[in-house]
Design an enzyme around this catalytic site. Structure first.
Site, PDB file in Angstrom:
ATOM      1  N   TYR A  13       0.839  -1.365  -0.046  1.00 55.69           N
ATOM      2  CA  TYR A  13       0.125   0.063  -0.205  1.00 55.69           C
ATOM      3  C   TYR A  13       0.966   1.368  -0.036  1.00 55.69           C
ATOM      4  CZ  TYR A  13      -4.418  -2.408   0.411  1.00 55.69           C
ATOM      5  OH  TYR A  13      -5.437  -2.903   0.074  1.00 55.69           O
ATOM      6  N   ASP A  33       9.492  -7.367  -4.734  1.00 54.23           N
ATOM      7  CA  ASP A  33       8.431  -7.781  -3.821  1.00 54.23           C
ATOM      8  C   ASP A  33       8.545  -9.441  -3.857  1.00 54.23           C
ATOM      9  OD1 ASP A  33       5.845  -6.618  -2.482  1.00 54.23           O
ATOM     10  OD2 ASP A  33       5.697  -8.717  -2.452  1.00 54.23           O
ATOM     11  N   LYS A 212       6.251   9.651  13.692  1.00 56.94           N
ATOM     12  CA  LYS A 212       5.207   9.073  13.002  1.00 56.94           C
ATOM     13  C   LYS A 212       4.168   8.110  14.041  1.00 56.94           C
ATOM     14  CE  LYS A 212       2.522   6.352  10.384  1.00 56.94           C
ATOM     15  NZ  LYS A 212       2.485   6.240   9.153  1.00 56.94           N
ATOM     16  N   ARG A 219      -4.253  10.441  17.086  1.00 58.52           N
ATOM     17  CA  ARG A 219      -5.393  10.245  16.446  1.00 58.52           C
ATOM     18  C   ARG A 219      -6.136   9.092  17.375  1.00 58.52           C
ATOM     19  NH1 ARG A 219      -8.051  12.018  12.337  1.00 58.52           N
ATOM     20  NH2 ARG A 219      -9.288  10.853  11.206  1.00 58.52           N
ATOM     21  N   HIS A 250     -16.632  25.232  20.920  1.00 53.01           N
ATOM     22  CA  HIS A 250     -15.573  26.085  21.571  1.00 53.01           C
ATOM     23  C   HIS A 250     -14.445  26.326  20.627  1.00 53.01           C
ATOM     24  CE1 HIS A 250     -12.209  26.803  24.534  1.00 53.01           C
ATOM     25  NE2 HIS A 250     -13.332  27.025  25.185  1.00 53.01           N
ATOM     26  N   CYS A 266      -2.652   0.782  10.760  1.00 49.58           N
ATOM     27  CA  CYS A 266      -1.800   1.840  11.285  1.00 49.58           C
ATOM     28  C   CYS A 266      -2.213   2.192  12.874  1.00 49.58           C
ATOM     29  CB  CYS A 266      -1.846   3.171  10.413  1.00 49.58           C
ATOM     30  SG  CYS A 266      -1.609   2.442   8.658  1.00 49.58           S
TER      31      CYS A 266
HETATM   32  N1  SAJ Z   1     -11.937   6.729  13.316  1.00 50.04           N
HETATM   33  C1  SAJ Z   1     -13.188   7.149  13.991  1.00 50.04           C
HETATM   34  N2  SAJ Z   1     -13.246   8.262  14.568  1.00 50.04           N
HETATM   35  C2  SAJ Z   1     -12.674   9.242  13.634  1.00 50.04           C
HETATM   36  C3  SAJ Z   1     -11.661   8.922  12.814  1.00 50.04           C
HETATM   37  C4  SAJ Z   1     -11.316   7.814  12.669  1.00 50.04           C
HETATM   38  O1  SAJ Z   1     -13.351   6.282  14.582  1.00 50.04           O
HETATM   39  O2  SAJ Z   1     -13.240  10.387  14.125  1.00 50.04           O
HETATM   40  C5  SAJ Z   1     -11.783   5.343  12.951  1.00 50.04           C
HETATM   41  C6  SAJ Z   1     -11.860   4.836  11.452  1.00 50.04           C
HETATM   42  O3  SAJ Z   1     -13.254   4.510  11.130  1.00 50.04           O
HETATM   43  C7  SAJ Z   1     -10.599   3.810  11.488  1.00 50.04           C
HETATM   44  C8  SAJ Z   1      -9.515   4.199  12.195  1.00 50.04           C
HETATM   45  O4  SAJ Z   1     -10.406   5.140  12.954  1.00 50.04           O
HETATM   46  O5  SAJ Z   1     -11.420   2.562  11.790  1.00 50.04           O
HETATM   47  C9  SAJ Z   1      -8.628   4.750  11.451  1.00 50.04           C
HETATM   48  O6  SAJ Z   1      -9.006   5.551  10.534  1.00 50.04           O
HETATM   49  P1  SAJ Z   1      -8.375   6.992   9.684  1.00 50.04           P
HETATM   50  O7  SAJ Z   1      -8.713   7.695   8.893  1.00 50.04           O
HETATM   51  O8  SAJ Z   1      -8.177   7.854  11.303  1.00 50.04           O
HETATM   52  O9  SAJ Z   1      -6.899   6.597   9.508  1.00 50.04           O
HETATM   53  P2  SAJ Z   1      -5.875   5.524   8.515  1.00 50.04           P
HETATM   54  O10 SAJ Z   1      -5.672   4.409   9.513  1.00 50.04           O
HETATM   55  O11 SAJ Z   1      -6.808   5.268   7.479  1.00 50.04           O
HETATM   56  O12 SAJ Z   1      -4.545   6.326   8.267  1.00 50.04           O
HETATM   57  C10 SAJ Z   1      -3.789   6.572   9.527  1.00 50.04           C
HETATM   58  C11 SAJ Z   1      -3.497   8.465   8.931  1.00 50.04           C
HETATM   59  N3  SAJ Z   1      -2.950   9.014  10.301  1.00 50.04           N
HETATM   60  C12 SAJ Z   1      -3.389  10.020  10.779  1.00 50.04           C
HETATM   61  O13 SAJ Z   1      -4.526  10.644  10.395  1.00 50.04           O
HETATM   62  C13 SAJ Z   1      -2.561  10.459  11.871  1.00 50.04           C
HETATM   63  C14 SAJ Z   1      -2.376   8.542   7.830  1.00 50.04           C
HETATM   64  O14 SAJ Z   1      -2.104   9.914   7.575  1.00 50.04           O
HETATM   65  C15 SAJ Z   1      -1.304   7.548   8.072  1.00 50.04           C
HETATM   66  O15 SAJ Z   1      -0.388   7.653   7.046  1.00 50.04           O
HETATM   67  C16 SAJ Z   1      -1.866   6.027   8.249  1.00 50.04           C
HETATM   68  O16 SAJ Z   1      -2.531   6.003   9.417  1.00 50.04           O
HETATM   69  C17 SAJ Z   1      -0.538   5.152   8.249  1.00 50.04           C
HETATM   70  O17 SAJ Z   1      -0.282   4.868   7.361  1.00 50.04           O
HETATM   71  O18 SAJ Z   1       0.015   5.316   9.499  1.00 50.04           O
END
Ligand code: SAJ
Length: 420
Positions: A13, A33, A212, A219, A250, A266
């Site tokens: 990916y 790969d 990272k 998050r 707020h 991730c």
């Molecule tokens: N989720 C929630 N509530 C939210 C946001 C997300 O429940 O408000 C859940 C999503 O449904 C999902 C999980 O969190 O199950 C992760 O989703 P995501 O959109 O937050 O992130 P990923 O895993 O798709 O990608 C993340 C990203 N990291 C950040 O935003 C800090 C991306 O930039 C990274 O490159 C990626 O991880 C990675 O490869 O590490």
């Protein structure tokens, strides 16, 4: 210095989009790969993963000869290691793919080469990678031995792109670059400036590794806060979605959204790399992981209650209640079902309520075998809305947001608050 030929180890990916973008920007790219099927697919100009805009970029770069896939590395000016860093056992990081990548590139390494670790990794992994390379090539010198005079430069440059927007974010996002020495950082920054329009910000390798892990932990912790609020609000009979919208008015509050759990490769993984390294210190990060991992179980509890309510409402026995799970992917509007809490919930419900579970997933045409074996049926949204006794909204796909449930008689468990 401009790089004319690079070798990307791992065409998943991150590796495949990265290799392709370099190839689009005038670099001769050899992608490597261990998966023969992936190599063959890419060499036909096709892709074995799903990511918008990637397939046409692969087709174009393979056709023009700037990208090719192989199973063994070739001599090049730079090597990018983009391999998985999963767990072995209980959250212990498994660095064996990185070690294997070092073994595979060692025979073709030459004085002047740059080796970049892109894989999300625990702190100190870049140093470990340089040690492995030194072990396999004692004839060459590495930064830990000769500092700025080393034959080989080594750096960490973590990928930070959002699945679903990889091709855009690869170019636009800032990159954090942590070399083992300043010259290592400069060499890596030069490489990424080939296509990165964001800033290439230089730091040391440990800080780059930790940055990272910190981004994804930030998050995770914030989603855990939202998930914990959703459980508290359910107990207190408060609408958590309204609550969050109000609190977010707020100027210094920005709460994320609760859901059925945290999935993907991730955010549910990387915080453990910090917890494993410093277990006594990473208290909030650890607790957030536990809160988010608990959420699917809590949702199943709510579905159990809904099934009893539906049985009372319809007069049907519990074994005759039809449960429709809406959404299986790990987040909205993608087809990636791996590490998905929605899929886990659906499978567990089918274990408890055999032959009673339907799944609606507009982004796939067939269910994974694991769900078929549990007699889960993939049905259309309309069928679920009209005929299910319990609707479990797990993922906020656009098709679900625009659907109306006003005519449905089902008892609803809405984990994303889209049908309030
Ligand atoms: N989720 C929630 N509530 C939210 C946001 C997300 O429940 O408000 C859940 C999503 O449904 C999902 C999980 O969190 O199950 C992760 O989703 P995501 O959109 O937050 O992130 P990923 O895993 O798709 O990608 C993340 C990203 N990291 C950040 O935003 C800090 C991306 O930039 C990274 O490159 C990626 O991880 C990675 O490869 O590490």
């Amino acid at each position: 210095m401009r790089f004319s030929k690079i070798c990307v180890i791992g065409l998943g990916y991150i590796g495949l989009p990265t290799a392709t973008v370099f190839a689009q920007h005038g670099v001769n790219v050899v992608g490597v790969d261990v998966n023969k099927h992936a190599v063959e697919t890419i060499n036909q100009g096709k892709i074995h993963i799903i990511e918008p805009d990637l397939e046409q970029a692969v087709a174009q770069t393979v056709a023009q000869g700037s990208l090719k896939a192989t199973m063994t590395p070739e001599a090049a000016e730079a090597f990018l290691v983009c391999v998985p860093t999963p767990f072995k056992g209980e959250y212990e990081p498994d660095l064996s793919y990185i070690q294997a990548a070092c073994q595979s590139i060692a025979p073709v390494l030459q004085k002047g080469n740059l080796v970049v670790l892109e894989s999300t990794s625990p702190v100190e992994t870049t140093e470990q990678m340089a040690k492995w390379l030194a072990e396999y090539r004692p004839d060459l010198s590495f930064p830990q031995q000769k500092r700025e005079d080393s034959d080989i430069r080594v750096a960490h440059c973590p990928e930070r792109v959002l699945p679903g927007q990889v091709m855009r974010e690869l170019i636009e996002n800032d990159r954090i670059i942590g070399g083992l020495t300043n010259k290592c950082s400069q060499a890596a920054a030069n490489l990424y400036r080939t296509f990165v329009k964001g800033e290439c910000v230089i730091t040391n390798a440990r800080t780059a590794e930790m940055s990272k892990l910190t981004e994804n932990s930030f998050r995770d912790v914030n989603i855990a806060f939202a998930n914990e609020l959703s459980i508290i609000c359910d107990k207190l009979n408060i609408d958590v979605w309204e609550l969050i919208a109000l609190a977010n008015r707020h100027p210094r509050v920005n709460i994320l959204q609760p859901g059925c759990g945290v999935g993907g490769h991730c955010i549910a993984v990387d915080p453990w790399f910090i917890v494993h390294k410093t277990p006594d210190l990473a208290k909030i990060i650890h607790t957030a992981r536990l809160v988010n991992d608990y959420k699917p179980q809590w949702v199943i509890g709510k579905v159990n209650e809904a099934i009893i309510a539906a049985s009372q409402k319809t007069g049907k026995g519990v074994a005759d209640i039809k449960i429709a799970c809406l959404g299986l992917s790990f987040k909205a509007d993608i087809d990636d079902l791996r590490e998905s809490p929605a899929l886990k919930i659906t499978a567990q419900l089918a274990d408890k309520y055999p032959n009673q579970v339907w799944a609606v997933e507009p982004n796939v045409t067939a269910l994974p075998q694991k769900l078929i074996d549990k007699n889960i049926e993939l049905v259309a949204l309309n069928q679920a809305l009209q005929q299910a006794d319990v609707l479990v909204l797990l993922v906020e796909h656009k098709e679900f947001k625009s659907a109306s449930i006003t005519n449905s008689n089902a008892v609803v468990v809405d984990t994303k608050g889209i049908w309030k």
